[in-house]
Design a protein around this motif. Structure first.
Motif, short mmCIF file in Angstrom:
data_model
loop_
_atom_site.label_atom_id
_atom_site.label_comp_id
_atom_site.label_asym_id
_atom_site.label_seq_id
_atom_site.Cartn_x
_atom_site.Cartn_y
_atom_site.Cartn_z
N THR A 12 0.56 -1.16 0.01
CA THR A 12 0.09 -0.14 0.00
C THR A 12 0.98 1.01 -0.52
O THR A 12 1.77 1.39 0.04
CB THR A 12 -0.94 0.12 1.02
N ALA A 13 0.50 2.21 -0.84
CA ALA A 13 1.65 3.51 -1.51
C ALA A 13 1.73 4.20 0.80
O ALA A 13 0.43 4.48 1.38
CB ALA A 13 0.47 5.00 -1.44
N SER A 14 2.56 4.37 0.61
CA SER A 14 3.21 5.37 2.04
C SER A 14 4.38 5.68 1.57
O SER A 14 5.06 5.64 1.18
CB SER A 14 3.66 4.55 2.53
N PRO A 15 4.97 6.94 2.58
CA PRO A 15 5.73 7.66 2.43
C PRO A 15 7.01 6.46 2.21
O PRO A 15 8.21 7.20 1.93
CB PRO A 15 6.33 8.09 3.89
N GLU A 16 7.31 5.03 3.46
CA GLU A 16 8.38 4.11 3.52
C GLU A 16 8.19 3.86 2.15
O GLU A 16 9.73 3.54 1.47
CB GLU A 16 7.88 3.73 4.62
N LEU A 17 6.87 3.20 1.34
CA LEU A 17 6.85 3.06 0.17
C LEU A 17 7.54 3.36 -0.54
O LEU A 17 8.81 2.87 -1.60
CB LEU A 17 5.16 2.04 -0.01
N LEU A 18 7.26 4.70 -0.70
CA LEU A 18 8.17 6.01 -1.47
C LEU A 18 9.75 5.80 -1.85
O LEU A 18 10.12 5.71 -2.58
CB LEU A 18 7.69 6.99 -1.67
N ARG A 19 9.96 6.18 -0.58
CA ARG A 19 11.45 5.65 0.08
C ARG A 19 12.18 4.68 -0.89
O ARG A 19 13.67 4.67 -1.36
CB ARG A 19 11.79 6.41 1.36
N SER A 20 10.93 3.54 -0.35
CA SER A 20 12.12 2.17 -0.92
C SER A 20 12.90 2.14 -1.93
O SER A 20 13.23 1.72 -2.79
CB SER A 20 10.73 0.98 0.09
N VAL A 21 11.43 2.82 -2.88
CA VAL A 21 11.24 2.56 -3.91
C VAL A 21 12.19 3.55 -4.54
O VAL A 21 13.11 2.77 -5.88
CB VAL A 21 9.62 2.69 -5.01
N PHE A 22 12.61 4.65 -4.62
CA PHE A 22 13.50 5.72 -4.62
C PHE A 22 14.60 5.37 -4.30
O PHE A 22 15.95 5.61 -5.12
CB PHE A 22 13.07 7.48 -4.28
N ARG A 23 14.94 4.52 -3.76
CA ARG A 23 16.14 3.54 -3.55
C ARG A 23 16.72 2.71 -4.50
O ARG A 23 18.18 3.09 -4.89
CB ARG A 23 16.36 2.91 -1.97
N GLN A 24 16.10 2.46 -5.46
CA GLN A 24 16.56 1.40 -6.42
C GLN A 24 16.72 2.34 -7.89
O GLN A 24 17.70 1.65 -8.46
CB GLN A 24 15.34 0.41 -6.83
N HIS A 25 16.54 4.18 -7.79
CA HIS A 25 16.41 4.54 -8.69
C HIS A 25 18.10 5.47 -8.18
O HIS A 25 17.65 6.64 -7.36
CB HIS A 25 15.45 5.49 -8.93
N PRO A 155 30.80 12.31 -12.61
CA PRO A 155 29.30 12.31 -11.88
C PRO A 155 28.73 11.58 -10.97
O PRO A 155 29.52 10.47 -11.30
CB PRO A 155 28.23 12.14 -12.77
N LEU A 156 28.74 12.87 -9.79
CA LEU A 156 28.29 11.78 -8.58
C LEU A 156 26.93 11.20 -8.50
O LEU A 156 26.08 12.11 -8.78
CB LEU A 156 28.70 12.60 -7.49
N LEU A 157 26.82 10.22 -8.36
CA LEU A 157 25.52 9.77 -7.84
C LEU A 157 25.10 8.40 -6.59
O LEU A 157 25.94 9.22 -5.53
CB LEU A 157 25.28 8.17 -8.95
N TYR A 158 23.60 9.51 -6.05
CA TYR A 158 23.42 8.86 -5.59
C TYR A 158 22.17 7.18 -5.49
O TYR A 158 21.07 6.99 -6.43
CB TYR A 158 22.35 9.78 -4.55
N HIS A 159 22.44 6.25 -4.76
CA HIS A 159 22.07 4.99 -5.21
C HIS A 159 21.47 3.96 -3.18
O HIS A 159 22.51 4.15 -3.39
CB HIS A 159 22.54 4.39 -6.34
N GLN A 160 20.44 3.53 -3.41
CA GLN A 160 20.99 2.58 -1.96
C GLN A 160 21.02 3.68 -0.74
O GLN A 160 21.27 2.89 -0.33
CB GLN A 160 21.28 1.50 -2.56
N GLY A 161 20.90 4.68 -0.82
CA GLY A 161 21.77 5.61 0.55
C GLY A 161 22.79 5.98 0.37
O GLY A 161 23.26 5.80 1.65
N ARG A 162 23.59 5.56 -1.10
CA ARG A 162 24.67 6.18 -0.50
C ARG A 162 25.59 7.10 -1.90
O ARG A 162 24.57 6.98 -2.77
CB ARG A 162 25.69 5.01 -0.40
N PHE A 163 26.92 8.17 -1.52
CA PHE A 163 27.21 8.27 -2.48
C PHE A 163 27.84 6.98 -3.26
O PHE A 163 28.79 6.74 -3.01
CB PHE A 163 27.88 9.59 -2.04
#
Length: 168
Positions: A12-25, A155-163
């Motif tokens: 179900t949509a939630s702030p945590e779901l959005l954060r989790s999905v965007f950790r993959q981006h 470029p510097l990237l951000y992925h899985q909560g890390r640079f």
């Protein structure tokens, strides 16, 4: 309803779901700066090109952030694309309570009084065209007026909560 094969269980949509999905981006890392009695700035992974003609870009900023008062009043902002050698700079501008424009940060006052960071891959000074409320953030739309795309490096990237660095 068709079964979704190869996908995990839907959540179900939630702030945590959005954060989790965007950790993959994986996202490029930028620092946005704004002038003021005391300059402000923050690390952003929400930078995006909006239109080519006229040239427009956007980024999101939390309305509860320490940078918001400057950004909310600024006529112009700085947009800096960070290189893979600037992980510490990205971390400084992401850290709450950090002295972002202290002695460890090399910067100068640029056009329109905008703070410009040294050693970045590219920078723009942009005129703020609109601020659109969006939940606990504001989407800022801005038009570049001057810049330099010619910094050296990758470029510097951000992925899985890390640079991270870009890999071939």
């Amino acid at each position: 309803m068709t079964a979704l094969t190869g996908l995990g269980t839907p959540h179900t949509a939630s702030p945590e779901l959005l954060r989790s999905v965007f950790r993959q981006h994986a996202a490029g890392v930028a620092v946005i700066t704004a002038p003021g009695a005391r300059p402000a700035g923050f690390t952003a992974t929400s930078l995006t090109s909006v239109a080519a003609d006229p040239p427009l870009l956007s980024f999101g900023v939390g309305t509860g952030s320490s940078s918001w008062p400057n950004v909310s009043e600024a006529e112009h902002v700085g947009v800096h694309i960070l290189g893979e050698h600037q992980q510490e700079l990205a971390a400084t501008f992401a850290r709450s309570g950090a002295d972002r424009f202290g002695p460890a940060t090399s910067w100068r006052t640029g056009p329109e009084g905008v703070p410009l960071l040294d050693g970045v891959l590219a920078w723009l000074v942009c005129k703020v065209e609109a601020r659109v409320p969006a939940g606990d953030h504001c989407l800022v739309i801005a038009q570049p007026v001057v810049g330099d795309p010619a910094g050296p490096g990758r470029p510097l990237l951000y992925h899985q909560g890390r640079f991270n660095a870009l890999r071939d």
